[in-house]
Scaffold this motif. Structure first.
Motif, PDB file in Angstrom:
ATOM      1  N   PRO A 142     -51.627  36.893  61.713  1.00 34.47           N
ATOM      2  CA  PRO A 142     -50.213  37.193  61.806  1.00 34.47           C
ATOM      3  C   PRO A 142     -49.447  35.583  60.130  1.00 34.47           C
ATOM      4  CG  PRO A 142     -50.844  36.449  63.546  1.00 34.47           C
ATOM      5  CD  PRO A 142     -52.100  36.204  62.561  1.00 34.47           C
ATOM      6  N   VAL A 143     -47.924  36.677  59.818  1.00 37.77           N
ATOM      7  CA  VAL A 143     -47.635  36.166  58.513  1.00 37.77           C
ATOM      8  C   VAL A 143     -46.415  36.090  59.407  1.00 37.77           C
ATOM      9  CG1 VAL A 143     -46.423  35.748  56.404  1.00 37.77           C
ATOM     10  CG2 VAL A 143     -49.268  36.676  56.899  1.00 37.77           C
ATOM     11  N   GLU A 144     -45.677  34.517  59.541  1.00 37.86           N
ATOM     12  CA  GLU A 144     -44.356  34.740  60.228  1.00 37.86           C
ATOM     13  C   GLU A 144     -43.170  34.555  58.944  1.00 37.86           C
ATOM     14  OE1 GLU A 144     -41.521  31.964  62.793  1.00 37.86           O
ATOM     15  OE2 GLU A 144     -42.718  31.429  61.463  1.00 37.86           O
ATOM     16  N   VAL A 145     -42.355  35.924  58.606  1.00 38.54           N
ATOM     17  CA  VAL A 145     -41.083  35.636  57.660  1.00 38.54           C
ATOM     18  C   VAL A 145     -40.126  35.555  58.183  1.00 38.54           C
ATOM     19  CG1 VAL A 145     -40.353  37.518  56.468  1.00 38.54           C
ATOM     20  CG2 VAL A 145     -42.884  37.966  56.755  1.00 38.54           C
ATOM     21  N   LEU A 146     -39.032  34.947  57.130  1.00 42.95           N
ATOM     22  CA  LEU A 146     -37.479  34.630  57.658  1.00 42.95           C
ATOM     23  C   LEU A 146     -36.936  35.105  56.613  1.00 42.95           C
ATOM     24  CD1 LEU A 146     -38.469  30.614  58.035  1.00 42.95           C
ATOM     25  CD2 LEU A 146     -38.388  32.248  59.392  1.00 42.95           C
ATOM     26  N   LYS A 147     -35.957  35.708  56.929  1.00 42.95           N
ATOM     27  CA  LYS A 147     -34.064  35.829  56.555  1.00 42.95           C
ATOM     28  C   LYS A 147     -33.346  34.965  56.442  1.00 42.95           C
ATOM     29  CE  LYS A 147     -31.089  39.710  56.201  1.00 42.95           C
ATOM     30  NZ  LYS A 147     -30.607  41.047  56.919  1.00 42.95           N
ATOM     31  N   VAL A 148     -33.182  34.662  55.111  1.00 44.58           N
ATOM     32  CA  VAL A 148     -32.061  32.787  55.282  1.00 44.58           C
ATOM     33  C   VAL A 148     -30.800  33.795  54.355  1.00 44.58           C
ATOM     34  CG1 VAL A 148     -32.415  30.602  53.769  1.00 44.58           C
ATOM     35  CG2 VAL A 148     -34.622  31.618  55.133  1.00 44.58           C
ATOM     36  N   ARG A 149     -29.837  32.725  54.563  1.00 46.44           N
ATOM     37  CA  ARG A 149     -28.683  33.343  54.335  1.00 46.44           C
ATOM     38  C   ARG A 149     -28.409  31.511  53.682  1.00 46.44           C
ATOM     39  NH1 ARG A 149     -22.771  33.853  55.070  1.00 46.44           N
ATOM     40  NH2 ARG A 149     -23.592  33.484  57.153  1.00 46.44           N
ATOM     41  N   GLN A 165     -30.726  27.745  62.412  1.00 46.02           N
ATOM     42  CA  GLN A 165     -31.758  26.354  62.919  1.00 46.02           C
ATOM     43  C   GLN A 165     -31.047  26.206  60.856  1.00 46.02           C
ATOM     44  OE1 GLN A 165     -35.343  26.966  62.821  1.00 46.02           O
ATOM     45  NE2 GLN A 165     -36.270  24.967  61.226  1.00 46.02           N
ATOM     46  N   ALA A 166     -30.298  24.648  60.335  1.00 45.37           N
ATOM     47  CA  ALA A 166     -29.947  24.946  59.359  1.00 45.37           C
ATOM     48  C   ALA A 166     -31.369  24.505  58.307  1.00 45.37           C
ATOM     49  CB  ALA A 166     -29.272  23.340  59.070  1.00 45.37           C
ATOM     50  N   VAL A 167     -31.521  24.961  56.967  1.00 44.77           N
ATOM     51  CA  VAL A 167     -32.251  24.567  56.274  1.00 44.77           C
ATOM     52  C   VAL A 167     -32.404  24.613  54.692  1.00 44.77           C
ATOM     53  CG1 VAL A 167     -34.309  26.007  57.335  1.00 44.77           C
ATOM     54  CG2 VAL A 167     -33.051  26.873  55.209  1.00 44.77           C
ATOM     55  N   LEU A 168     -32.621  24.555  53.960  1.00 44.48           N
ATOM     56  CA  LEU A 168     -32.617  24.276  52.737  1.00 44.48           C
ATOM     57  C   LEU A 168     -32.935  25.564  51.928  1.00 44.48           C
ATOM     58  CD1 LEU A 168     -34.262  20.752  51.218  1.00 44.48           C
ATOM     59  CD2 LEU A 168     -31.119  21.038  51.329  1.00 44.48           C
ATOM     60  N   CYS A 169     -31.910  25.317  50.747  1.00 46.00           N
ATOM     61  CA  CYS A 169     -31.615  27.336  50.044  1.00 46.00           C
ATOM     62  C   CYS A 169     -33.309  27.601  49.521  1.00 46.00           C
ATOM     63  CB  CYS A 169     -30.652  26.785  49.188  1.00 46.00           C
ATOM     64  SG  CYS A 169     -30.704  28.416  48.411  1.00 46.00           S
ATOM     65  N   PRO A 170     -33.842  28.069  49.448  1.00 45.86           N
ATOM     66  CA  PRO A 170     -35.041  28.394  48.697  1.00 45.86           C
ATOM     67  C   PRO A 170     -34.888  28.467  47.148  1.00 45.86           C
ATOM     68  CG  PRO A 170     -34.954  30.062  50.965  1.00 45.86           C
ATOM     69  CD  PRO A 170     -33.352  29.123  50.390  1.00 45.86           C
ATOM     70  N   ASP A 171     -34.134  28.495  46.792  1.00 46.76           N
ATOM     71  CA  ASP A 171     -33.776  28.678  44.846  1.00 46.76           C
ATOM     72  C   ASP A 171     -33.682  27.158  45.352  1.00 46.76           C
ATOM     73  OD1 ASP A 171     -33.145  29.126  42.668  1.00 46.76           O
ATOM     74  OD2 ASP A 171     -31.054  30.122  43.245  1.00 46.76           O
ATOM     75  N   PRO A 172     -34.731  27.046  44.023  1.00 43.32           N
ATOM     76  CA  PRO A 172     -34.653  24.991  43.406  1.00 43.32           C
ATOM     77  C   PRO A 172     -33.484  25.217  42.995  1.00 43.32           C
ATOM     78  CG  PRO A 172     -36.571  26.179  43.047  1.00 43.32           C
ATOM     79  CD  PRO A 172     -35.662  26.932  43.467  1.00 43.32           C
ATOM     80  N   GLN A 173     -33.145  25.981  41.983  1.00 45.25           N
ATOM     81  CA  GLN A 173     -31.519  25.473  41.462  1.00 45.25           C
ATOM     82  C   GLN A 173     -30.469  25.407  42.406  1.00 45.25           C
ATOM     83  OE1 GLN A 173     -32.259  25.199  37.880  1.00 45.25           O
ATOM     84  NE2 GLN A 173     -33.882  25.617  38.509  1.00 45.25           N
ATOM     85  N   CYS A 174     -30.749  25.471  43.887  1.00 41.03           N
ATOM     86  CA  CYS A 174     -29.626  25.852  44.498  1.00 41.03           C
ATOM     87  C   CYS A 174     -29.702  24.110  45.462  1.00 41.03           C
ATOM     88  CB  CYS A 174     -29.332  26.957  45.113  1.00 41.03           C
ATOM     89  SG  CYS A 174     -27.672  27.460  46.685  1.00 41.03           S
ATOM     90  N   ALA A 175     -28.355  23.753  46.066  1.00 42.02           N
ATOM     91  CA  ALA A 175     -28.537  22.924  46.109  1.00 42.02           C
ATOM     92  C   ALA A 175     -27.407  22.660  47.688  1.00 42.02           C
ATOM     93  CB  ALA A 175     -27.790  21.835  46.174  1.00 42.02           C
ATOM     94  N   SER A 176     -26.800  24.035  47.512  1.00 38.77           N
ATOM     95  CA  SER A 176     -26.249  24.861  49.064  1.00 38.77           C
ATOM     96  C   SER A 176     -26.834  24.749  50.727  1.00 38.77           C
ATOM     97  CB  SER A 176     -26.067  25.844  49.105  1.00 38.77           C
ATOM     98  OG  SER A 176     -25.048  25.820  48.297  1.00 38.77           O
ATOM     99  N   PRO A 177     -26.730  24.010  51.307  1.00 35.99           N
ATOM    100  CA  PRO A 177     -27.578  24.193  52.787  1.00 35.99           C
ATOM    101  C   PRO A 177     -27.503  25.905  53.173  1.00 35.99           C
ATOM    102  CG  PRO A 177     -25.298  24.057  52.847  1.00 35.99           C
ATOM    103  CD  PRO A 177     -25.923  23.932  51.702  1.00 35.99           C
ATOM    104  N   ALA A 178     -28.110  26.294  53.621  1.00 38.09           N
ATOM    105  CA  ALA A 178     -28.463  27.661  53.858  1.00 38.09           C
ATOM    106  C   ALA A 178     -29.367  27.948  55.190  1.00 38.09           C
ATOM    107  CB  ALA A 178     -29.759  28.472  53.547  1.00 38.09           C
TER     108      ALA A 178
END
Length: 69
Positions: A42-49, A15-28
């Motif tokens: 329950p809380v859903e946690v994601l590992k994003v690269r 699943q393509a998402v935006l980088c969680p870092d607001p200073q980074c415009a790279s896709p993740a």
């Protein structure tokens, strides 16, 4: 017995998402996801690269929608 990482990654949909870092415009993309118990349910946690090479572990609710930027 836990499932090997390679097997878990091949089962997950990429699943393509935006980088969680607001200073980074790279896709993740989401590498892994799991659920943790909490006092509010329950809380859903994601590992994003990020394509810039950064890794983030974020709550699914805190991941910015693709339309935010």
């Amino acid at each position: 017995m836990s499932t090997p990482l390679l097997e878990r990654l091949t089962v997950l949909d990429v699943q393509a998402v935006l980088c969680p870092d607001p200073q980074c415009a790279s896709p993740a993309h989401i590498e892994d996801r799991w659920t943790l118990a909490s006092t509010d349910g329950p809380v859903e946690v994601l590992k994003v690269r990020c394509s810039a090479g950064c890794w983030y572990t974020v709550l699914a609710d805190d991941l910015p929608p693709a339309t935010d930027r």
